[in-house]
Design an enzyme around this catalytic site. Structure first.
Site, PDB file in Angstrom:
ATOM      1  CB  SER A 226      -0.871  -0.024   1.266  1.00 12.26           C
ATOM      2  OG  SER A 226      -1.479   1.220   1.504  1.00 12.26           O
ATOM      3  N   GLY A 227       0.242   2.377  -0.325  1.00 10.38           N
ATOM      4  CA  GLY A 227       0.936   3.657  -0.185  1.00 10.38           C
ATOM      5  C   GLY A 227       0.323   4.472   0.931  1.00 10.38           C
ATOM      6  CG  ASP A 228      -2.826   6.397   3.039  1.00 10.56           C
ATOM      7  OD1 ASP A 228      -2.848   6.464   4.280  1.00 10.56           O
ATOM      8  OD2 ASP A 228      -3.059   7.377   2.313  1.00 10.56           O
ATOM      9  CG  ASP A 229      -3.265   4.790   7.521  1.00 10.36           C
ATOM     10  OD1 ASP A 229      -2.101   5.251   7.570  1.00 10.36           O
ATOM     11  OD2 ASP A 229      -4.274   5.443   7.855  1.00 10.36           O
TER      12      ASP A 229
END
Ligand SMILES: *[C@@H]1O[C@H](CO)[C@@H](O)[C@H](O)[C@H]1NC(C)=O
Ligand SMILES: *[C@@H]1O[C@H](CO)[C@@H](O)[C@H](O)[C@H]1NC(C)=O
Ligand SMILES: *[C@@H]1O[C@H](CO)[C@@H](O)[C@H](O)[C@H]1NC(C)=O
Ligand SMILES: *[C@@H]1O[C@H](CO)[C@@H](O)[C@H](O)[C@H]1NC(C)=O
Ligand SMILES: *[C@@H]1O[C@H](CO)[C@@H](O)[C@H](O)[C@H]1NC(C)=O
Ligand SMILES: *[C@@H]1O[C@H](CO)[C@@H](O)[C@H](O)[C@H]1NC(C)=O
Ligand SMILES: *[C@@H]1O[C@H](CO)[C@@H](O)[C@H](O)[C@H]1NC(C)=O
Ligand SMILES: *[C@@H]1O[C@H](CO)[C@@H](O)[C@H](O)[C@H]1NC(C)=O
Ligand SMILES: *[C@@H]1O[C@H](CO)[C@@H](O)[C@H](O)[C@H]1NC(C)=O
Ligand SMILES: *[C@@H]1O[C@H](CO)[C@@H](O)[C@H](O)[C@H]1NC(C)=O
Ligand SMILES: *[C@@H]1O[C@H](CO)[C@@H](O)[C@H](O)[C@H]1NC(C)=O
Length: 423
Positions: A226-229
């Site tokens: 992912s590029g987030d949480d």
């Protein structure tokens, strides 16, 4: 003839009447949509029955809701949500079933006592690459209509097993207004392959899962790129157990953001996260690996309204244990801040963090600050406990700790995190 038999004859799927009814589906093919046959099969077999998707790619061209009661779905194939950004971004073409930030969903599962088993071969194809490249490095907004790939809403006693979401445009999963749910085996892959953006993060908001108003949820055996949480524990998540979670890139495991709704306090209680591995992807391709775990609240001043603005919400986060964590070159292993999207001069947050415990952490960090707690002066953190935190700072530096407004803590080197209150 019974209604289900008519439905089956009309749509061409097979219904077997036994102790429980079974509907078996194959992709219709020939450039046609599979929505109608899927709706009909779920209507026929979604209550007290079994629905079997044979292997293959199902062409999903419209939003889809399954209500499952005493039901099983064997999803051997993949639900391929067509890429048509203007279509999906039309508010009429998605559901707004998730209260927080009015997030959109193209696929909502509701109901009770069900299992969706994707057998390691099935799941969702989100065609996210088109979405990520479409936005490029432009700003994305919460609640802008980008759809959550798989949303469980109003669910009691549901299980999702061995499921893959390939390239979600937005959050991979959400579980909201739900209890007694087990996810066992979840793979989400949000990995940019567009060379134009190598070295930048264009896969924002591809959270592995967000939990909201969710009680007694197990998150087992996750592998999240992912590029987030990787996981985001949002308001009113209670009795959450996550185990054997691998996070590849992104911002790490989040508690929050909390306190976005001035009139709705957020309570988070009894969360156990264990056997967690965070792995930095090639930063030349996808750059972020920000935290092990981090906690964030809005400030005590409301600025605008959700979905994009807000703040001033109260609440309490208590009873969090994060143990057996391996870090690979994360920026900041453990962090807490209460100024999410805040402005200088905002009132301090009244949302309190207490009884947080961190045990058995190993690995490496990019910054020397291993632990960074910036708690609110209006609600100092209480009872932080650290045991066996053995994370190496960059070569040639020594570990630093930052504690602001921490009322009590144990387990850090003497003086590292003084139990003093700042004015
Ligand atoms: C999916 O169905 C639509 C018709 O609703 C069609 O235009 C499209 O070509 C189909 N896609 C595939 C991959 O079959
Ligand atoms: C969930 O239940 C609430 C209350 O019964 C209802 O208003 C809402 O429409 C339901 N949401 C979905 C997605 O079924
Ligand atoms: C939590 O959910 C699981 C799975 O549905 C269930 O087996 C268990 O009994 C629930 N625990 C409680 C305390 O309700
Ligand atoms: C946005 O992406 C383009 C293409 O890679 C790049 O030239 C530009 O510098 C980027 N802008 C920002 C603000 O990152
Ligand atoms: C941990 O989860 C992965 C899937 O992400 C699985 O392959 C592995 O077997 C699990 N490990 C254990 C000990 O269950
Ligand atoms: C959380 O639950 C409490 C009741 O326990 C309720 O007052 C509050 O509004 C809920 N918050 C949200 C965000 O739903
Ligand atoms: C510490 O965590 C590692 C995984 O990172 C695990 O293998 C080990 O058993 C844990 N040690 C204890 C004492 O729990
Ligand atoms: C750690 O990450 C930084 C930033 O991406 C990178 O420059 C550095 O080479 C990485 N170190 C290792 C040992 O991978
Ligand atoms: C501190 O937190 C731990 C859980 O991390 C809890 O068991 C203990 O009772 C708490 N102590 C106090 C004084 O609240
Ligand atoms: C911390 O945990 C203890 C033990 O469960 C509990 O009595 C106390 O109220 C908690 N502290 C806060 C601020 O919630
Ligand atoms: C840091 O030092 C260790 C031990 O000397 C070495 O193995 C490692 O390669 C060094 N890391 C970097 C990024 O230089």
């Amino acid at each position: 003839m019974k209604l289900v038999t008519w439905l089956a004859l009309f749509f061409g799927f097979l219904v077997v009447e036994g102790l429980t009814r079974t509907c078996t589906l194959r992709p219709v093919g020939h450039g046609k949509s599979d929505n109608s046959q899927i709706d009909a099969a779920i209507a026929a077999c979604g209550h007290h029955g079994t629905t079997v998707f044979e292997p293959g790619t199902y062409n999903i061209t419209k939003k889809m809701q399954w209500n499952l009661v005493n039901s099983r779905v064997d999803l051997h194939g993949q639900l391929n949500f067509i890429f048509d950004l203007p279509y999906w971004m039309d508010p009429a073409h998605t559901y707004r079933a998730i209260f927080i930030q009015s997030q959109a969903s193209w696929f909502v599962v509701t109901g009770q006592d069900f299992t969706i088993d994707a057998h390691g071969t099935g799941g969702i194809i989100g065609n996210g690459q088109h979405w990520w490249s479409w936005y490029g490095n432009a700003t994305r907004l919460d609640g802008d209509g980008r759809p959550v790939a798989l949303s469980l809403v109003n669910v009691t006693r549901g299980t999702v097993k061995d499921f893959t979401v390939d390239s979600p445009p937005f959050w991979c999963n959400a579980v909201a207004d739900a209890k007694d749910v087990v996810y066992d085996g979840m793979r989400c892959v949000a990995q940019n392959a567009d060379e134009t953006y190598f070295g930048q993060n264009i896969v924002w908001n591809t959270d592995g899962i967000d939990t909201f108003r969710a009680d007694n949820i197990s998150l087992l055996n996750f592998d999240i790129t992912s590029g987030d949480d990787c996981l985001a524990i949002k308001g009113n998540s209670t009795n959450i157990h996550a185990q054997n979670i691998t996070c590849r890139g992104g911002t790490g495991i989040a508690f929050g953001s909390l306190g976005q709704y001035a009139d709705l306090p957020d309570y988070v209680n009894n969360v156990l996260l264990e056997d967690i591995t965070l792995i930095q992807p090639d930063p030349q391709v996808q750059p972020l690996m920000e935290h092990g775990v981090y906690f964030k609240s809005w400030t005590g001043t409301r600025i605008g309204f959700p979905p994009t603005g807000g703040g001033a919400g109260a609440g309490l986060v208590s009873g969090v244990v994060v143990r057996n964590v391996k870090l690979d070159n994360v920026t900041t292993p453990i962090q807490l801040y209460q100024t999410n999207l805040g402005h200088p001069g905002d009132a301090p947050s009244k949302l309190q963090f207490a009884n947080l415990s961190f045990e058995n952490w190993t690995g490496t960090a990019q910054d020397a600050t291993i632990i960074d707690f910036q708690c609110s002066s209006a609600a100092p953190c209480e009872n932080l406990s650290f045991q066996a935190i053995d994370v190496s700072p960059p070569n040639g530096t020594s570990s630093a700790y930052n504690c602001v407004n921490v009322a009590s803590s144990s387990g850090l080197p003497a003086g590292a995190c003084p139990a003093v209150k700042e004015a």
